[in-house]
Design an enzyme around this catalytic site. Structure first.
Site, mmCIF file in Angstrom:
data_model
loop_
_atom_site.group_PDB
_atom_site.id
_atom_site.type_symbol
_atom_site.label_atom_id
_atom_site.label_comp_id
_atom_site.label_asym_id
_atom_site.label_seq_id
_atom_site.Cartn_x
_atom_site.Cartn_y
_atom_site.Cartn_z
ATOM 1 N N PHE A 26 -14.326 -40.949 -41.755
ATOM 2 C CA PHE A 26 -14.413 -41.820 -42.936
ATOM 3 C C PHE A 26 -14.690 -40.936 -44.147
ATOM 4 O O PHE A 26 -15.824 -40.547 -44.406
ATOM 5 C CB PHE A 26 -15.537 -42.846 -42.747
ATOM 6 C CG PHE A 26 -15.430 -44.056 -43.636
ATOM 7 C CD1 PHE A 26 -14.939 -45.250 -43.144
ATOM 8 C CD2 PHE A 26 -15.835 -43.994 -44.962
ATOM 9 C CE1 PHE A 26 -14.847 -46.373 -43.963
ATOM 10 C CE2 PHE A 26 -15.747 -45.101 -45.785
ATOM 11 C CZ PHE A 26 -15.253 -46.297 -45.290
ATOM 12 N N ASP A 79 -22.010 -44.402 -48.466
ATOM 13 C CA ASP A 79 -22.661 -44.403 -47.159
ATOM 14 C C ASP A 79 -23.040 -42.996 -46.731
ATOM 15 O O ASP A 79 -22.331 -42.034 -47.004
ATOM 16 C CB ASP A 79 -21.690 -45.037 -46.154
ATOM 17 C CG ASP A 79 -22.165 -44.928 -44.726
ATOM 18 O OD1 ASP A 79 -23.395 -44.966 -44.516
ATOM 19 O OD2 ASP A 79 -21.321 -44.802 -43.837
ATOM 20 N N ASN A 128 -11.644 -45.225 -55.661
ATOM 21 C CA ASN A 128 -11.967 -44.283 -54.591
ATOM 22 C C ASN A 128 -10.745 -44.051 -53.718
ATOM 23 O O ASN A 128 -9.998 -44.993 -53.420
ATOM 24 C CB ASN A 128 -13.099 -44.827 -53.703
ATOM 25 C CG ASN A 128 -14.398 -44.978 -54.448
ATOM 26 O OD1 ASN A 128 -15.130 -44.021 -54.654
ATOM 27 N ND2 ASN A 128 -14.702 -46.206 -54.865
ATOM 28 N N PHE A 328 -13.499 -52.771 -50.839
ATOM 29 C CA PHE A 328 -14.034 -52.257 -49.584
ATOM 30 C C PHE A 328 -12.938 -51.817 -48.625
ATOM 31 O O PHE A 328 -12.041 -52.605 -48.300
ATOM 32 C CB PHE A 328 -14.895 -53.330 -48.910
ATOM 33 C CG PHE A 328 -16.213 -53.573 -49.589
ATOM 34 C CD1 PHE A 328 -17.392 -53.134 -49.014
ATOM 35 C CD2 PHE A 328 -16.271 -54.221 -50.809
ATOM 36 C CE1 PHE A 328 -18.613 -53.344 -49.637
ATOM 37 C CE2 PHE A 328 -17.482 -54.441 -51.449
ATOM 38 C CZ PHE A 328 -18.660 -53.997 -50.859
#
Length: 349
Positions: A26, A79, A128, A328
């Site tokens: 990720f 995260d 992003n 997201f």
């Protein structure tokens, strides 16, 4: 909020797989959307981090540069269980920049530092870029079909489960607060709970629109948004045919509300639809109005940009795409496959 209860755009996936078997699966790279000025009283620092959350790194930078923590900012939370390239901003009026060559923090690497005239604030990002690795996929054919559908039609622009806290706790606490069962004094918790409330109501309305095949159907009084823009306008009855063509062509997006202390923004048929969806959310709506949260709107659908898929083998897919700030990656993955292992962590903003 139970994401399983939200409507899929392309139907519930038949394939299952694992996202984030390890942090390197990720990868997130921030896109500021502008070039730093090269001068000014702020220092923008780009850091690649693995195993560190955003606030932890910001606090460490403040100590390293001998600054008050409030003088170190960032554009969005990321995260810790991922590889992320993120910008931090140090306010250094009349001061020399710290020697970042001596900056040492396990899991972090300084990539560049450049002066800038303005502070980097929450939401300053353009978007992003994501690179994900999906492993142990059970149905390659179904996934490939869904990738084509997503490229053409997009995905629901849902807020991911991480917006609601682990196990949905932020939303649980918000409802307790709304019913005067708890008091919430801490500013950060108030912000998290209010954000979870508004996000849940956006998801609810968006899900109802999808369930009734209204995600791309313009209603009289709908609030429409130019693609790539934040502003919106209301659809008038005599313009519906023309506006419908523009929505179908991808020029306009239908929006749903993030309720605040003002009106929802829609009129007529669209307003009645949204009010019906929120009929059982009176406590949360009252809380938001009492706290004087500013309302906004958000596109119901999201189309990933620059999407590239690369199969390493029949069960492993590398997928890259770009999303605007606030969207997201897990909402994209949700339309591709069911996750064998629940993971509530992801990019937050």
């Amino acid at each position: 909020m139970d994401m399983e209860n939200l409507t899929w755009l392309h139907g519930k996936p038949t394939a299952s797989g694992i996202l984030k078997a390890n942090p390197e699966d990720f990868v997130v790279v921030e896109d500021l959307g502008f070039e730093p000025d090269g001068e000014g009283e702020h220092l923008l620092v780009r850091i690649r981090k693995n195993g560190c959350n955003t606030q932890f790194v910001a606090d460490y930078l403040a100590r390293f540069a001998k600054l008050h923590p409030r003088l170190v900012s960032y554009a969005g939370l990321k995260d810790r269980h991922a590889v992320t390239e993120q910008w931090f901003c140090l306010h250094l009026p009349g001061k020399e920049a710290p020697d970042l060559a001596t900056f040492e923090l396990e899991g972090c690497e300084v990539l560049e530092a450049v002066r800038h005239k303005r502070k980097l604030r929450i939401g300053s990002l353009k978007g992003n870029a994501f690179t994900l690795v999906l492993r142990h996929i059970t149905d390659r054919q179904d996934v490939e079909q869904r990738l084509q559908q997503i490229a053409a039609q997009g995905v629901p622009n849902y807020f991911g489960s991480q917006r609601f806290g682990r196990g949905g706790n932020n939303l649980v606490q918000a409802r307790l607060w709304a019913n005067n069962e708890i008091r919430v004094k801490e500013r950060s918790k108030r912000s998290f709970y209010l954000s979870a409330s508004r996000s849940a109501m956006f998801n609810l309305i968006s899900s109802h629109r999808l369930a009734q095949q209204l995600s791309t159907t313009v209603l009289e009084g709908d609030a429409l948004q130019l693609s790539g823009r934040g502003s919106w306008f209301v659809a008038q009855a005599d313009e519906l045919a023309t506006l419908q063509q523009r929505v179908t062509a991808g020029e306009l997006n239908i929006t749903a509300p993030l309720p605040g202390d003002s009106e929802l923004g829609t009129h007529g048929e669209a307003l009645a639809f949204e009010q019906a969806c929120l009929a059982e959310q009176t406590e949360l709506l009252s809380l938001i109005k009492h706290e004087r949260v500013e309302g906004s709107r958000r596109a119901v659908l999201l189309k990933p940009q620059n999407m590239i898929s690369n199969w390493w083998d029949d069960v492993t897919l590398e997928l890259s795409f770009w999303l605007p700030a606030g969207s997201f990656a897990t909402s994209v993955v949700r339309e591709i496959m069911n996750q064998d292992r629940a993971d509530d962590t992801d990019i937050i903003e």
